[in-house]
Design an enzyme around this catalytic site. Sequence first.
Site, PDB file in Angstrom:
ATOM      1  N   HIS A 143      -6.651  -0.492 -38.191  1.00  0.00           N
ATOM      2  CA  HIS A 143      -6.204  -0.918 -36.869  1.00  0.00           C
ATOM      3  C   HIS A 143      -5.253  -2.103 -37.029  1.00  0.00           C
ATOM      4  O   HIS A 143      -5.680  -3.241 -37.218  1.00  0.00           O
ATOM      5  CB  HIS A 143      -7.407  -1.316 -36.016  1.00  0.00           C
ATOM      6  CG  HIS A 143      -7.136  -1.302 -34.545  1.00  0.00           C
ATOM      7  ND1 HIS A 143      -5.860  -1.316 -34.024  1.00  0.00           N
ATOM      8  CD2 HIS A 143      -7.974  -1.266 -33.468  1.00  0.00           C
ATOM      9  CE1 HIS A 143      -5.929  -1.291 -32.694  1.00  0.00           C
ATOM     10  NE2 HIS A 143      -7.201  -1.265 -32.342  1.00  0.00           N
TER      11      HIS A 143
ATOM     12  N   TYR B 248      -5.046  -7.264 -32.458  1.00  0.00           N
ATOM     13  CA  TYR B 248      -6.138  -7.612 -33.364  1.00  0.00           C
ATOM     14  C   TYR B 248      -5.554  -8.192 -34.653  1.00  0.00           C
ATOM     15  O   TYR B 248      -4.347  -8.367 -34.779  1.00  0.00           O
ATOM     16  CB  TYR B 248      -7.040  -6.405 -33.579  1.00  0.00           C
ATOM     17  CG  TYR B 248      -7.659  -5.936 -32.276  1.00  0.00           C
ATOM     18  CD1 TYR B 248      -8.384  -6.818 -31.484  1.00  0.00           C
ATOM     19  CD2 TYR B 248      -7.469  -4.637 -31.808  1.00  0.00           C
ATOM     20  CE1 TYR B 248      -8.931  -6.412 -30.263  1.00  0.00           C
ATOM     21  CE2 TYR B 248      -8.015  -4.222 -30.593  1.00  0.00           C
ATOM     22  CZ  TYR B 248      -8.736  -5.117 -29.824  1.00  0.00           C
ATOM     23  OH  TYR B 248      -9.269  -4.725 -28.624  1.00  0.00           O
TER      24      TYR B 248
ATOM     25  N   ARG C 164      -8.690   9.063 -23.150  1.00  0.00           N
ATOM     26  CA  ARG C 164      -9.248   9.166 -21.790  1.00  0.00           C
ATOM     27  C   ARG C 164      -9.235  10.601 -21.268  1.00  0.00           C
ATOM     28  O   ARG C 164     -10.148  11.010 -20.549  1.00  0.00           O
ATOM     29  CB  ARG C 164      -8.490   8.238 -20.843  1.00  0.00           C
ATOM     30  CG  ARG C 164      -8.629   6.785 -21.239  1.00  0.00           C
ATOM     31  CD  ARG C 164      -7.937   5.835 -20.287  1.00  0.00           C
ATOM     32  NE  ARG C 164      -7.840   4.509 -20.905  1.00  0.00           N
ATOM     33  CZ  ARG C 164      -7.573   3.395 -20.233  1.00  0.00           C
ATOM     34  NH1 ARG C 164      -7.379   3.434 -18.932  1.00  0.00           N
ATOM     35  NH2 ARG C 164      -7.483   2.249 -20.866  1.00  0.00           N
TER      36      ARG C 164
END
Length: 446
Positions: free
Chosen positions: A226, A231, A382
């Site tokens: 990631h 992040y 989603r």
Amino acid sequence: MSKLYINKPVPGIDQYISLNEPAIGTAYSESVYPQNANLPVLFKPITIRGLTFKNRIFVSPMCQYSSDNGHATDWHFVHIGGFATRGVGAICMEATAVVPEGRISPEDAGLWTDSQMEPLKRIVNFAHSQGTLIGVQLAHAGRKASTYAPWVHSDIAKTFRAPTYVASEKESGWPDRVAAPSDIPFSDQYPKPQPMSEEEILRVENAFVEAVERCKQIGYDFIEVHGAHGYLQHEFLSPLSNVRTDQYGGSLENRMRWPLRVAQKIRAAWDKPFFYRISATEWAEGPEKGANGEWKQWGIEQSKIFVGELQKLGVDLIDCSTGGNWVKQKIAVGPGYQVPYAEALKKAHPDLPIGTVGMVTDPEQAESYLSGGKADVVFLARELIRTPHWAILAAHKLGVAVKPANQYERGWVQMLTPAHPGASSDHRGGEQGTGKENLDQTPAKH
């Protein structure tokens, strides 16, 4: 001796599970299904580092904020297992922290200790029993660590909202141990991070490699790092979050130094496919580069350079997302709004597989991105929450016959009917596989 008709089991596992032949989500041969003569790209297999993915519909990592001190639970087994039975080409499990303080929330997934492997092995073994490839996203949340799960902070109906995102020590957080390249918080409602020392940088770097070794024992088919959404890896890359004056800050070369070093060590330790997720823009105001030639924010031009370096190191696929590092980001959200960034990376690096993500909801829309050469795979999140059978529905809508799970075939009789000239597509609810599929379904007249 007459032929035996057996409900075959998956071989080599410790329980009975029905064997799917071919694997769920695989396009059938055109010899039986003429409609499969010209497959959409979405259902053409793709081979990455010698591993063949049965189609190009990948499950994007989705944080569940539901782990027990980093350990997966039955929630994860059901959540991931459901996708494994519904035809996707691959599943990438959620952001999984390589150190405890690298979690986004106290309930985030982790892979920093051996006891976390066994529940993940159970999930991986089940995915494999369904013929589905599965990987994991290794992560460190950086300055966005020690925060609440979304539904703890606020609800969608706006009936409550916490005054901060910070999870305190009493709430199982670690706000005083949040680490980042620089002491710049994401916002005034997030923890103020501690700048990482050289010793801390090396410790986290080694933790990524140790997590890779655990991934080998678990049996994952691929790893994703990631490097997006604000992040830790992304924070080192961006001049908005990295103002260091040592070898890890300042120039683009310096800001890329640590993420590339981590990638290099992972590649050396891992011989299976290696994916990397990036944010290709930060959606911050102003240009990516100033008039004086100084980089102002992370964007597509630096992303092209960074991806080129990742490719040199042996990264096999770029999972292209955007945003997450600038609290005042202004995103022009709409169907496929991130696809132009994937397309730009594909044009810059045509030999490198690129994945696209973000409001991909319609099968024809997804197919257009792949057939148009804008990306090689689509990552869905989603839409798969809303429509877990999306892959099978996409095949049906695009006129393709693919393998559903044996147990679910009766729900897809129309798709599974070969499109021979003059063949009837009238299947009014016969119970496929029960011997009742040919019974008259016409209501009796009284």
